[in-house]
Design a protein around this motif. Structure first.
Motif, PDB file in Angstrom:
ATOM      1  N   ASN A  49     -41.180  76.626  71.787  1.00  0.00           N
ATOM      2  CA  ASN A  49     -39.763  76.561  72.186  1.00  0.00           C
ATOM      3  C   ASN A  49     -39.297  77.804  72.960  1.00  0.00           C
ATOM      4  O   ASN A  49     -38.341  78.481  72.579  1.00  0.00           O
ATOM      5  CB  ASN A  49     -38.864  76.354  70.962  1.00  0.00           C
ATOM      6  N   GLY A  50     -39.975  78.094  74.043  1.00  0.00           N
ATOM      7  CA  GLY A  50     -39.558  79.185  74.921  1.00  0.00           C
ATOM      8  C   GLY A  50     -40.211  80.522  74.618  1.00  0.00           C
ATOM      9  O   GLY A  50     -40.075  81.477  75.377  1.00  0.00           O
ATOM     10  N   ARG A  51     -40.909  80.603  73.504  1.00  0.00           N
ATOM     11  CA  ARG A  51     -41.479  81.902  73.126  1.00  0.00           C
ATOM     12  C   ARG A  51     -42.580  82.356  74.086  1.00  0.00           C
ATOM     13  O   ARG A  51     -42.669  83.537  74.427  1.00  0.00           O
ATOM     14  CB  ARG A  51     -41.988  81.861  71.690  1.00  0.00           C
ATOM     15  N   SER A  52     -43.419  81.412  74.516  1.00  0.00           N
ATOM     16  CA  SER A  52     -44.478  81.834  75.437  1.00  0.00           C
ATOM     17  C   SER A  52     -43.870  82.295  76.764  1.00  0.00           C
ATOM     18  O   SER A  52     -44.388  83.198  77.414  1.00  0.00           O
ATOM     19  CB  SER A  52     -45.490  80.701  75.666  1.00  0.00           C
ATOM     20  N   ARG A  53     -42.733  81.703  77.128  1.00  0.00           N
ATOM     21  CA  ARG A  53     -42.060  82.145  78.356  1.00  0.00           C
ATOM     22  C   ARG A  53     -41.509  83.566  78.163  1.00  0.00           C
ATOM     23  O   ARG A  53     -41.664  84.436  79.010  1.00  0.00           O
ATOM     24  CB  ARG A  53     -40.927  81.172  78.703  1.00  0.00           C
TER      25      ARG A  53
ATOM     26  N   HIS B 227     -19.978  82.850  64.771  1.00  0.00           N
ATOM     27  CA  HIS B 227     -19.768  81.640  65.570  1.00  0.00           C
ATOM     28  C   HIS B 227     -19.331  81.941  67.000  1.00  0.00           C
ATOM     29  O   HIS B 227     -19.428  81.084  67.876  1.00  0.00           O
ATOM     30  CB  HIS B 227     -18.755  80.725  64.883  1.00  0.00           C
ATOM     31  N   SER B 228     -18.864  83.141  67.227  1.00  0.00           N
ATOM     32  CA  SER B 228     -18.435  83.473  68.594  1.00  0.00           C
ATOM     33  C   SER B 228     -19.629  83.562  69.547  1.00  0.00           C
ATOM     34  O   SER B 228     -19.453  83.593  70.759  1.00  0.00           O
ATOM     35  CB  SER B 228     -17.643  84.790  68.602  1.00  0.00           C
ATOM     36  N   TYR B 229     -20.848  83.604  68.977  1.00  0.00           N
ATOM     37  CA  TYR B 229     -22.029  83.731  69.842  1.00  0.00           C
ATOM     38  C   TYR B 229     -22.592  82.375  70.295  1.00  0.00           C
ATOM     39  O   TYR B 229     -23.609  82.322  70.978  1.00  0.00           O
ATOM     40  CB  TYR B 229     -23.127  84.522  69.123  1.00  0.00           C
ATOM     41  N   HIS B 230     -21.979  81.310  69.869  1.00  0.00           N
ATOM     42  CA  HIS B 230     -22.411  79.948  70.248  1.00  0.00           C
ATOM     43  C   HIS B 230     -23.931  79.807  70.421  1.00  0.00           C
ATOM     44  O   HIS B 230     -24.426  79.252  71.386  1.00  0.00           O
ATOM     45  CB  HIS B 230     -21.668  79.448  71.508  1.00  0.00           C
ATOM     46  N   ASN B 231     -24.681  80.330  69.451  1.00  0.00           N
ATOM     47  CA  ASN B 231     -26.137  80.225  69.487  1.00  0.00           C
ATOM     48  C   ASN B 231     -26.623  80.313  68.040  1.00  0.00           C
ATOM     49  O   ASN B 231     -25.993  80.970  67.223  1.00  0.00           O
ATOM     50  CB  ASN B 231     -26.704  81.398  70.310  1.00  0.00           C
ATOM     51  N   ALA B 232     -27.752  79.623  67.741  1.00  0.00           N
ATOM     52  CA  ALA B 232     -28.224  79.583  66.346  1.00  0.00           C
ATOM     53  C   ALA B 232     -28.421  80.992  65.808  1.00  0.00           C
ATOM     54  O   ALA B 232     -28.038  81.300  64.692  1.00  0.00           O
ATOM     55  CB  ALA B 232     -29.523  78.798  66.244  1.00  0.00           C
ATOM     56  N   VAL B 233     -29.030  81.856  66.607  1.00  0.00           N
ATOM     57  CA  VAL B 233     -29.159  83.255  66.216  1.00  0.00           C
ATOM     58  C   VAL B 233     -28.047  84.019  66.928  1.00  0.00           C
ATOM     59  O   VAL B 233     -28.030  84.078  68.156  1.00  0.00           O
ATOM     60  CB  VAL B 233     -30.540  83.828  66.600  1.00  0.00           C
ATOM     61  N   ALA B 234     -27.124  84.588  66.158  1.00  0.00           N
ATOM     62  CA  ALA B 234     -26.009  85.331  66.756  1.00  0.00           C
ATOM     63  C   ALA B 234     -26.395  86.797  66.881  1.00  0.00           C
ATOM     64  O   ALA B 234     -27.583  87.137  66.879  1.00  0.00           O
ATOM     65  CB  ALA B 234     -24.768  85.152  65.895  1.00  0.00           C
TER      66      ALA B 234
ATOM     67  N   LEU C 277     -32.169  86.762  72.848  1.00  0.00           N
ATOM     68  CA  LEU C 277     -33.033  85.577  72.760  1.00  0.00           C
ATOM     69  C   LEU C 277     -32.412  84.391  73.500  1.00  0.00           C
ATOM     70  O   LEU C 277     -33.110  83.606  74.141  1.00  0.00           O
ATOM     71  CB  LEU C 277     -33.261  85.190  71.290  1.00  0.00           C
ATOM     72  N   ALA C 278     -31.094  84.276  73.419  1.00  0.00           N
ATOM     73  CA  ALA C 278     -30.425  83.089  73.957  1.00  0.00           C
ATOM     74  C   ALA C 278     -30.590  82.892  75.467  1.00  0.00           C
ATOM     75  O   ALA C 278     -30.827  81.771  75.916  1.00  0.00           O
ATOM     76  CB  ALA C 278     -28.943  83.111  73.574  1.00  0.00           C
ATOM     77  N   PRO C 279     -30.476  83.946  76.283  1.00  0.00           N
ATOM     78  CA  PRO C 279     -30.601  83.708  77.733  1.00  0.00           C
ATOM     79  C   PRO C 279     -31.988  83.196  78.118  1.00  0.00           C
ATOM     80  O   PRO C 279     -32.127  82.508  79.128  1.00  0.00           O
ATOM     81  CB  PRO C 279     -30.354  85.094  78.352  1.00  0.00           C
ATOM     82  N   ASN C 280     -32.981  83.504  77.310  1.00  0.00           N
ATOM     83  CA  ASN C 280     -34.317  82.971  77.603  1.00  0.00           C
ATOM     84  C   ASN C 280     -34.315  81.452  77.493  1.00  0.00           C
ATOM     85  O   ASN C 280     -35.002  80.762  78.236  1.00  0.00           O
ATOM     86  CB  ASN C 280     -35.336  83.570  76.630  1.00  0.00           C
ATOM     87  N   ILE C 281     -33.524  80.944  76.565  1.00  0.00           N
ATOM     88  CA  ILE C 281     -33.494  79.498  76.353  1.00  0.00           C
ATOM     89  C   ILE C 281     -32.612  78.821  77.405  1.00  0.00           C
ATOM     90  O   ILE C 281     -32.968  77.785  77.956  1.00  0.00           O
ATOM     91  CB  ILE C 281     -33.008  79.183  74.926  1.00  0.00           C
ATOM     92  N   ASP C 282     -31.456  79.405  77.716  1.00  0.00           N
ATOM     93  CA  ASP C 282     -30.558  78.811  78.709  1.00  0.00           C
ATOM     94  C   ASP C 282     -29.682  79.906  79.328  1.00  0.00           C
ATOM     95  O   ASP C 282     -28.712  80.348  78.726  1.00  0.00           O
ATOM     96  CB  ASP C 282     -29.685  77.740  78.042  1.00  0.00           C
ATOM     97  N   MET C 283     -30.046  80.302  80.538  1.00  0.00           N
ATOM     98  CA  MET C 283     -29.322  81.419  81.161  1.00  0.00           C
ATOM     99  C   MET C 283     -27.869  81.077  81.428  1.00  0.00           C
ATOM    100  O   MET C 283     -26.982  81.891  81.202  1.00  0.00           O
ATOM    101  CB  MET C 283     -29.982  81.807  82.479  1.00  0.00           C
ATOM    102  N   ARG C 284     -27.631  79.877  81.944  1.00  0.00           N
ATOM    103  CA  ARG C 284     -26.262  79.542  82.335  1.00  0.00           C
ATOM    104  C   ARG C 284     -25.347  79.531  81.124  1.00  0.00           C
ATOM    105  O   ARG C 284     -24.290  80.157  81.113  1.00  0.00           O
ATOM    106  CB  ARG C 284     -26.243  78.178  83.038  1.00  0.00           C
ATOM    107  N   LYS C 285     -25.810  78.837  80.075  1.00  0.00           N
ATOM    108  CA  LYS C 285     -24.974  78.676  78.893  1.00  0.00           C
ATOM    109  C   LYS C 285     -24.744  80.005  78.173  1.00  0.00           C
ATOM    110  O   LYS C 285     -23.718  80.207  77.528  1.00  0.00           O
ATOM    111  CB  LYS C 285     -25.663  77.699  77.924  1.00  0.00           C
ATOM    112  N   ASN C 286     -25.687  80.895  78.278  1.00  0.00           N
ATOM    113  CA  ASN C 286     -25.616  82.121  77.463  1.00  0.00           C
ATOM    114  C   ASN C 286     -25.425  83.390  78.292  1.00  0.00           C
ATOM    115  O   ASN C 286     -25.669  84.488  77.799  1.00  0.00           O
ATOM    116  CB  ASN C 286     -26.880  82.227  76.602  1.00  0.00           C
ATOM    117  N   ALA C 287     -24.980  83.215  79.530  1.00  0.00           N
ATOM    118  CA  ALA C 287     -24.842  84.377  80.415  1.00  0.00           C
ATOM    119  C   ALA C 287     -23.813  85.375  79.898  1.00  0.00           C
ATOM    120  O   ALA C 287     -23.848  86.550  80.249  1.00  0.00           O
ATOM    121  CB  ALA C 287     -24.467  83.923  81.825  1.00  0.00           C
ATOM    122  N   ASP C 288     -22.898  84.911  79.060  1.00  0.00           N
ATOM    123  CA  ASP C 288     -21.873  85.834  78.544  1.00  0.00           C
ATOM    124  C   ASP C 288     -22.397  86.729  77.419  1.00  0.00           C
ATOM    125  O   ASP C 288     -21.854  87.801  77.172  1.00  0.00           O
ATOM    126  CB  ASP C 288     -20.667  85.034  78.024  1.00  0.00           C
TER     127      ASP C 288
END
Ligand code: SF4
Lengths: 196, 246, 457
Positions: free
Chosen positions: C288-292, C324-331, C338-349
């Motif tokens: 799930n994105g770890r190798s990337r 919850h303000s981090y809108h990601n499973a791991v805040a 970790l989050a931008p690796n999974i989805d840059m657009r959604k987690n750019a903030d």
């Protein structure tokens, strides 16, 4: 290509150049001046009742007292006056063990820095025992207390049996507003005998 | 010893006294101080916003201004750290590297290079110390509460040389004030709340002043103090080290 | 970022209730101080961190071999090993194991990986009754919320909230907010679930390559209760959980609980190598994105994480904005890298939800350069254009002025106009967020430059 091979290939392609593995530095392994004192102090802090005793008499007496009132299982070998009845639990289900009041188990090694005691399948005829009992009593010989985790892992072989666990204190939680509550899903209390 | 004074842009424009105090202090201690007039900024506001890729012009200008001095000294931990970590100029990498090694925040320059062991300053007030993060955790101006290492503090060592001063620390000795560069506007709510909490601990200590090595943190806290009509003022460490109250 | 609520917006909503924010901040600060005290009892603390970091760096540099070795040894132990490229595959594998066992009620102990994969949601859709058995997770599960912290899932809730929830779901007395009473109610409720469930899912804290075993750490004993009562144990692990040898556990277990909660060790550190007689054990290894992430030189270090949560507790932003303000499973800080690796657009903030104070990197037991990675993510994200055009234009204007000293000086001379480019000094009270809670600095009579030219030249 299978998922497995795809993942392993991606990992191989993406990992950095090998960094050679070094030994764990000896300076991390500081031997306690008085491991028993430390072990006791740590466990008391972890809401555990610690009894340091000379010989087995007190333990034998405690077991026989408990037996009169409660449903107990004792997994202590080689002590005259204590019957190891752990084998009876081998095939018992969780439902059957749910009413167990006390489990008394002797562990092969204890750790001063964190009060943990190791148990594995050899001491656990049924792996549920130290978790499902309402109260747990662990017994350790004074000579088996080492200073720290490094020393402990040198003494135990983690895969000697299929399962092994370090237990340090009774089960607990602080999930409600960081208020410490003893007795989560496992035992409500822990007593530890240190036998000289 | 020729020292190039690097004055952060907001200090130049809003807190000239900090730069003046720095200059006077260094001169008093025997340095030849020059202020290269064409300097603008270290480029941190862009880089911390994620735009280091468009800061070459700014970096080049920095190198052009500060080549040829023995040391670059700056009354700001944050700007110093930025230069130290991120000053790169294509085609002038040797000069850039030299500057990265020569750049010092004021208090570390006084302790590590000038090896000051006494000062003539006096400042008879109760002063709360704010430990600015980039100076502390980035430049290691002082030990950090998270680490298990011997305690020390360069700014505190200097402040202790000042006559009449009473130092006191907030309960959370080195928590961030929440300025954070553009963070202070893009995360306005958290930034302001962090600032309020920092200021409150100093208020609880009944200090006259809050001091630190970074005017940006102090500017942020000053903004909050003023809004609250507090009597507590902020003052840069250079101004205390250069102060003469009798 | 568009269309969703950003960290700063959610944080502002959180802070709108200031007393509650103070409570949240204090509660987590308390955990941080416990961590400090525990760390200071170990003379060799910094040496332990350096060693842990080294072991993890080595492991990542040889991850392919270790994964292979781990698999071989686990298979030899009679464990079934599965591989999942992403969340969907992971969920499908877990579901197929449950289906094969012919079961529709399962218990699950804490696993951030399953949160990351949204396993609960998926299984419930498939008609499986999933019961989270960690007390904090059970509380948030009842409330249809997500954990707000990787170690303390319900840390955003007060006793009264828990009391209300338990009153509704477990029939506890209304307004009885005593934590012992509430915990005991959960104990009784969950004991029944353990006994009734034939499949138990757990996470994995460490996977030992040389022995093919896994280690799971809990305080409540819920992982063990679940596993030993069930017929089938499914352990879900991200592939970065690997360590080379059992002796390395000595290093990591000394650090983990001390960093997490200030305990010398968790109550239970369970080493699973073989299923008990008649039972099954499965290990699902997830990419799930770890190798990337492993391929990104600047960010691969984030894979050293042992999920202790120390960076959350110390983070002044996390403490004042809630998980919850981090809108990601791991805040928290680690979640933000970790989050931008999974989805840059959604987690750019998220990499911007930090002052870069560096406290996270200092507490991290495996010495991840968290705040440096936050800085680096900012560079990547803005270069890729996730900042929006407004920010772009503003920064370009600023870069232009700052690289042209003459224009800069003119701007400065013309009433500090250059400061328009410093957003925090943008001198417009109605538009400037600075002004909401702070006064502007008072402009002096002359700039330093002017003073210098007058007095020194
Ligand atoms: S990044 Fe470090 S401090 Fe944060 S959770 Fe992971 S191991 Fe703990």
């Amino acid at each position: 290509m299978s998922t497995r091979d795809k993942i392993l290939q991606a990992v191989k392609n993406n990992k950095p150049a090998l960094i050679p593995l070094q030994e764990i530095p000896a300076l991390l392994d500081v031997t306690e001046e008085n491991p028993i004192v430390k072990f006791t102090a740590i466990l008391k802090n972890l809401s555990t009742e610690v009894k340091e005793v000379d010989g087995w008499d007190e333990v034998i007496q405690y077991v026989s007292e408990l037996k009169q009132q409660y449903k107990i299982v004792t997994v202590i070998d080689g002590v005259d006056g204590i019957v190891n009845d752990g084998a009876d639990t081998i095939n018992q289900s969780a439902a059957a063990l749910a009413s167990l009041d006390y489990a008394l188990i002797k562990g092969p090694i204890g750790i001063a820095e964190n009060g943990a005691i190791w148990l594995n399948d050899k001491n656990l005829p049924n792996r549920l025992l130290p978790f499902i009992c309402q109260h747990l009593v662990l017994v350790i010989e004074a000579k088996d207390i080492v200073s720290n985790m490094h020393q402990a892992y040198r003494k135990i072989q983690v895969n000697e049996e299929g399962y092994g666990v370090f237990i340090s204190g009774p089960s607990k939680t602080a999930d409600i507003e960081q208020s410490l509550v003893i007795g989560a899903h496992g035992p409500l209390s822990l007593r530890v005998y240190i036998v000289h | 010893m020729k020292v190039g004074l690097f004055v952060p842009c907001y200090v130049d424009q809003f807190y000239p006294n900090v730069a003046i105090a720095t200059m006077q202090l260094l001169e008093k201690l025997g340095c030849e101080v020059v202020f290269p007039l064409e300097q603008t900024c270290c480029g941190q506001p862009m880089a911390n916003s994620g735009f280091s890729h468009i800061s070459e012009g700014c970096n080049k200008n920095f190198v052009d201004n500060f080549s040829g001095v023995d040391y670059v000294v700056c009354p700001s931990g944050s700007c110093t750290l930025h230069i130290k970590d991120h000053l790169h100029v294509e085609g002038k990498e040797a000069e850039a590297e030299k500057i990265r090694k020569q750049v010092y925040e004021l208090s570390e320059f006084l302790i590590d290079v000038l090896k000051i062991d006494h000062l003539t300053a006096s400042f008879p007030f109760k002063v709360g110390i704010h430990s600015s993060c980039h100076g502390q955790r980035g430049l290691h101006l002082s030990s950090m509460s998270e680490r298990v290492l011997p305690a020390f503090s360069k700014p505190e060592t200097l402040l202790n040389m000042v006559k009449g001063i009473t130092l006191c620390k907030p309960q959370r000795v080195d928590e961030c004030c929440g300025f954070g560069g553009t963070f202070c506007v893009f995360e306005e709510a958290v930034s302001a709340k962090m600032g309020k909490d920092r200021v409150q601990e100093h208020e609880d200590n009944h200090v006259d002043y809050i001091t630190g090595v970074d005017m940006s943190c102090l500017m942020h806290m000053e903004g909050i103090l003023k809004r609250q009509h507090s009597k507590v003022k902020v003052i840069h460490i250079a101004e205390i080290l250069n102060a003469h109250f009798n | 970022m568009q269309g969703t609520t950003t960290h700063s917006e959610k944080a502002a909503q959180f802070i709108a209730n200031e007393p509650r924010t103070d409570w949240h901040d204090d509660t987590l600060w308390f955990v941080r101080t416990k961590r400090d005290r525990a760390a200071h009892t170990i003379e060799a603390w910094e040496g332990l961190r350096a060693t842990a970091s080294h072991i993890k760096e080595h492991t990542l540099s040889n991850l392919h071999d270790y994964l292979t070795q781990f698999e071989q040894n686990a298979l030899a132990n009679g464990v079934q090993v599965h591989w999942a490229a992403d969340a969907a595959e992971h969920n499908a594998i877990v579901h197929s194991i449950i289906k094969k066992a012919g079961i529709d009620k399962i218990v699950k102990s804490k696993s951030m990986l399953t949160e990351e994969c949204h396993l609960n949601e998926y299984l419930i859709q498939q008609g499986i009754d999933v019961v989270d058995t960690d007390l904090g997770e059970r509380i948030v599960q009842f409330r249809h919320e997500l954990p707000s912290h990787i170690v303390l899932p319900a840390i955003h809730l007060k006793k009264q909230d828990v009391s209300d929830t338990f009153h509704e779901h477990l029939g506890t007395e209304k307004d009885n907010i005593d934590p012992s009473y509430l915990t005991h109610a959960a104990r009784l409720h969950l004991r029944d679930k353990f006994i009734a469930s034939d499949v138990a899912i757990t996470g994995v804290n460490f996977a030992i390559a040389e022995t093919g075993g896994i280690v799971v750490c809990t305080n409540e004993g819920n992982a063990d209760m679940g596993v030993h009562a069930a017929r089938v144990h499914i352990a879900c692990m991200g592939m970065e959980k690997m360590i080379p040898k059992a002796e390395h556990l000595g290093v990591f277990l000394r650090l983990l609980a001390r960093s997490a909660t200030g305990q010398p060790i968790t109550t239970y550190s369970s080493h699973f190598h073989k299923p008990r007689k008649g039972a099954e054990m499965h290990i699902v290894i997830v990419d799930n994105g770890r190798s990337r992430q492993l391929g990104r030189a600047d960010f691969r270090n984030s894979l050293k994480c042992i999920r202790c949560g120390a960076c959350f507790n110390t983070c002044p932003v996390y403490r004042r904005s809630g998980g919850h303000s981090y809108h990601n499973a791991v805040a928290g800080p680690i979640g933000s890298i970790l989050a931008p690796n999974i989805d840059m657009r959604k987690n750019a903030d998220l990499p911007f939800a930090s002052t870069l104070c560096g406290s996270c990197s200092n507490v991290c037991p495996v010495k991840i350069d968290i705040h440096d990675q936050l800085w680096k993510w900012r560079q990547v994200l803005m270069k890729e254009g996730y900042g929006g055009s407004g920010k772009n234009i503003m920064m370009k204007g600023m870069a232009f002025v700052l690289s042209h000293p003459r224009i800069y000086r003119m701007a400065g001379g013309m009433g500090r106009k250059v400061m328009r480019w410093m957003p925090w000094l943008f001198n417009n009270k109605s538009l400037n967020p600075w002004y909401k809670n702070r006064e502007m600095p008072a402009p002096p009579k002359q700039s330093f430059r002017e003073w210098y030219q007058q007095n020194k030249q």
